[in-house]
Design a protein around this motif. Structure first.
Motif, PDB file in Angstrom:
ATOM      1  N   ASN A 106       0.656  -1.611  -1.015  1.00 43.22           N
ATOM      2  CA  ASN A 106       0.987  -0.255  -1.444  1.00 43.22           C
ATOM      3  C   ASN A 106       0.476   0.760  -0.427  1.00 43.22           C
ATOM      4  O   ASN A 106      -0.705   0.756  -0.071  1.00 43.22           O
ATOM      5  N   LEU A 107       1.357   1.631   0.051  1.00 41.31           N
ATOM      6  CA  LEU A 107       0.991   2.605   1.085  1.00 41.31           C
ATOM      7  C   LEU A 107      -0.071   3.592   0.623  1.00 41.31           C
ATOM      8  O   LEU A 107      -0.808   4.141   1.444  1.00 41.31           O
ATOM      9  N   LEU A 108      -0.141   3.838  -0.672  1.00 36.18           N
ATOM     10  CA  LEU A 108      -0.857   5.009  -1.171  1.00 36.18           C
ATOM     11  C   LEU A 108      -2.259   4.738  -1.692  1.00 36.18           C
ATOM     12  O   LEU A 108      -2.913   5.659  -2.192  1.00 36.18           O
ATOM     13  N   THR A 109      -2.734   3.498  -1.572  1.00 36.54           N
ATOM     14  CA  THR A 109      -4.083   3.217  -2.064  1.00 36.54           C
ATOM     15  C   THR A 109      -4.680   2.045  -1.304  1.00 36.54           C
ATOM     16  O   THR A 109      -3.961   1.226  -0.729  1.00 36.54           O
ATOM     17  N   GLU A 110      -6.004   1.973  -1.274  1.00 37.39           N
ATOM     18  CA  GLU A 110      -6.721   0.921  -0.569  1.00 37.39           C
ATOM     19  C   GLU A 110      -7.101  -0.200  -1.534  1.00 37.39           C
ATOM     20  O   GLU A 110      -7.332   0.051  -2.719  1.00 37.39           O
ATOM     21  N   SER A 111      -7.184  -1.410  -1.004  1.00 37.12           N
ATOM     22  CA  SER A 111      -7.507  -2.577  -1.830  1.00 37.12           C
ATOM     23  C   SER A 111      -8.564  -3.424  -1.144  1.00 37.12           C
ATOM     24  O   SER A 111      -8.258  -4.461  -0.563  1.00 37.12           O
ATOM     25  N   TYR A 112      -9.806  -2.982  -1.212  1.00 38.46           N
ATOM     26  CA  TYR A 112     -10.879  -3.819  -0.685  1.00 38.46           C
ATOM     27  C   TYR A 112     -11.033  -5.060  -1.564  1.00 38.46           C
ATOM     28  O   TYR A 112     -11.183  -6.172  -1.070  1.00 38.46           O
ATOM     29  N   SER A 113     -10.991  -4.876  -2.871  1.00 30.27           N
ATOM     30  CA  SER A 113     -11.012  -6.008  -3.783  1.00 30.27           C
ATOM     31  C   SER A 113      -9.622  -6.612  -3.892  1.00 30.27           C
ATOM     32  O   SER A 113      -8.620  -5.888  -3.931  1.00 30.27           O
ATOM     33  N   ALA A 114      -9.574  -7.935  -3.975  1.00 25.32           N
ATOM     34  CA  ALA A 114      -8.292  -8.607  -4.178  1.00 25.32           C
ATOM     35  C   ALA A 114      -7.810  -8.483  -5.608  1.00 25.32           C
ATOM     36  O   ALA A 114      -6.663  -8.836  -5.912  1.00 25.32           O
ATOM     37  N   LEU A 115      -8.659  -7.962  -6.484  1.00 23.13           N
ATOM     38  CA  LEU A 115      -8.315  -7.888  -7.903  1.00 23.13           C
ATOM     39  C   LEU A 115      -7.879  -6.509  -8.360  1.00 23.13           C
ATOM     40  O   LEU A 115      -7.223  -6.378  -9.399  1.00 23.13           O
ATOM     41  N   SER A 116      -8.210  -5.475  -7.612  1.00 24.88           N
ATOM     42  CA  SER A 116      -7.857  -4.127  -8.037  1.00 24.88           C
ATOM     43  C   SER A 116      -7.961  -3.165  -6.865  1.00 24.88           C
ATOM     44  O   SER A 116      -8.858  -3.288  -6.030  1.00 24.88           O
ATOM     45  N   ALA A 117      -7.043  -2.196  -6.814  1.00 28.05           N
ATOM     46  CA  ALA A 117      -7.116  -1.161  -5.786  1.00 28.05           C
ATOM     47  C   ALA A 117      -8.299  -0.242  -6.050  1.00 28.05           C
ATOM     48  O   ALA A 117      -8.759  -0.099  -7.192  1.00 28.05           O
ATOM     49  N   GLU A 118      -8.779   0.398  -4.993  1.00 32.37           N
ATOM     50  CA  GLU A 118      -9.879   1.352  -5.160  1.00 32.37           C
ATOM     51  C   GLU A 118      -9.488   2.481  -6.106  1.00 32.37           C
ATOM     52  O   GLU A 118     -10.279   2.913  -6.941  1.00 32.37           O
ATOM     53  N   VAL A 119      -8.262   2.972  -5.956  1.00 33.11           N
ATOM     54  CA  VAL A 119      -7.712   3.968  -6.874  1.00 33.11           C
ATOM     55  C   VAL A 119      -6.373   3.422  -7.371  1.00 33.11           C
ATOM     56  O   VAL A 119      -5.357   3.557  -6.698  1.00 33.11           O
ATOM     57  N   PRO A 120      -6.339   2.759  -8.520  1.00 30.42           N
ATOM     58  CA  PRO A 120      -5.074   2.221  -9.016  1.00 30.42           C
ATOM     59  C   PRO A 120      -4.057   3.329  -9.272  1.00 30.42           C
ATOM     60  O   PRO A 120      -4.389   4.373  -9.829  1.00 30.42           O
ATOM     61  N   VAL A 121      -2.819   3.090  -8.828  1.00 24.55           N
ATOM     62  CA  VAL A 121      -1.778   4.107  -9.012  1.00 24.55           C
ATOM     63  C   VAL A 121      -0.608   3.591  -9.841  1.00 24.55           C
ATOM     64  O   VAL A 121       0.282   4.354 -10.186  1.00 24.55           O
ATOM     65  N   ASN A 122      -0.607   2.301 -10.138  1.00 19.11           N
ATOM     66  CA  ASN A 122       0.436   1.738 -10.993  1.00 19.11           C
ATOM     67  C   ASN A 122      -0.047   0.386 -11.499  1.00 19.11           C
ATOM     68  O   ASN A 122      -1.178  -0.030 -11.231  1.00 19.11           O
ATOM     69  N   GLU A 123       0.813  -0.311 -12.226  1.00 19.26           N
ATOM     70  CA  GLU A 123       0.402  -1.574 -12.831  1.00 19.26           C
ATOM     71  C   GLU A 123       0.021  -2.617 -11.782  1.00 19.26           C
ATOM     72  O   GLU A 123      -0.950  -3.362 -11.943  1.00 19.26           O
TER      73      GLU A 123
END
Length: 293
Positions: free
Chosen positions: A186-203
């Motif tokens: 996803n272009l709009l958020t970072e994912s350091y964790s493989a389980l959840s984006a730093e700032v979730p923006v959708n499902e």
């Protein structure tokens, strides 16, 4: 069941890659030896893959300076919420979003992002303000601009060669197939964790219950990869937070198969301290004794 969780063991994080960790090759050698030595005792291998597009929010091309709109921030620039509010750095003027990313409400857990302009249209600038605010509010990071890395389809996105061979050999010997988990598309958020984006923006960027539940089937979980300071750190933190407390001793962090991004050694040390206090095992790979269940 013994599961080996490999986090982002990719070429761009190894010497010669765009975001190289100097000691990652040595980590990989030890990881290969662990897989070879315990081939028949590793029941399952799950490998996460950092997977980015060129214009990702944490890459230079997403941003331009607010004055001339022609200069991109150099790698390792920190962009604060205040920088965005004051328009020191602003998003590029043109950015086409995929159907997955092109959301109108940005509703996650009943929270609506303030991402509309005064005319009621989606504004990438308003989104950038909201994103950096939420990122800082979470208390983990400010937005760091990284060198372009793990671009989907490039050589740097691939598993490092010696580990790839060890995975193939394990597959042939056991009949198992490596389970790959992509993150960061996803272009709009970072994912350091493989389980959840730093700032979730959708499902799809919210907490991944399916992957977590599959890991919970393990009676022994070994964790390795890159980087100890970032993606290993926050993936394992999410796992520990959602693992039954009475079973935390089932998790082992392989301390000699992961390294910190240079300059972030303190984060790696704090992470290991927190994990030890949580009750998981921290061991070098040579001390791991596996028994297939």
């Amino acid at each position: 069941m013994t599961t080996l969780l490999l986090i982002d063991v990719q070429k761009d994080f190894h010497p010669g890659g765009s975001l190289a960790i100097p000691t990652a090759n040595e980590d990989a050698v030890r990881l290969v030896e662990l897989i070879k030595t315990n081939q028949s005792n590793i029941d399952r291998i799950v490998a996460t893959m950092d997977s980015h597009h060129k214009l990702h929010i944490a890459h230079p091309g997403f941003w331009v300076d607010g004055e001339t709109k022609t200069t991109h921030p150099p790698p390792f620039t920190i962009i604060s919420h205040d920088d965005v509010v004051k328009k020191k750095w602003v998003p590029r003027a043109k950015l086409s979003l995929s159907l997955e990313e092109d959301l109108t409400l940005f509703e996650v857990e009943d929270v609506t992002f303030q991402v509309m302009n005064k005319d009621g249209d989606f504004s990438l600038y308003e989104y950038a303000k909201e994103y950096t605010h939420r990122l800082e509010e979470k208390g983990r990071f400010q937005l760091c601009i990284w060198p372009e890395h793990c671009l989907i389809g490039t050589d740097g996105h691939a598993i490092v060669d010696n580990v790839r061979k060890a995975l193939d050999d394990w597959s042939v010997a056991t009949g198992g197939s490596v389970e790959f988990v992509a993150k960061g598309q996803n272009l709009l958020t970072e994912s350091y964790s493989a389980l959840s984006a730093e700032v979730p923006v959708n499902e799809t960027t919210s907490f991944d219950k399916k992957v977590m539940n599959s890991l919970l089937k393990s009676k022994e979980l070994l964790v390795a990869g890159q980087a100890m300071s970032h993606c290993v750190n926050y993936t394992l933190r999410d796992i520990v937070e959602n693992w039954p407390k009475e079973r935390l001793s089932e998790i082992t962090l392989l301390t000699d198969c992961a390294s910190a991004v240079p300059g972030f050694e303190g984060a790696a040390e704090e992470f290991q301290k927190d994990m030890k206090e949580a009750g998981i095992s921290l061991l070098p790979s040579s001390e791991v004794k596996l028994f297939s269940v």
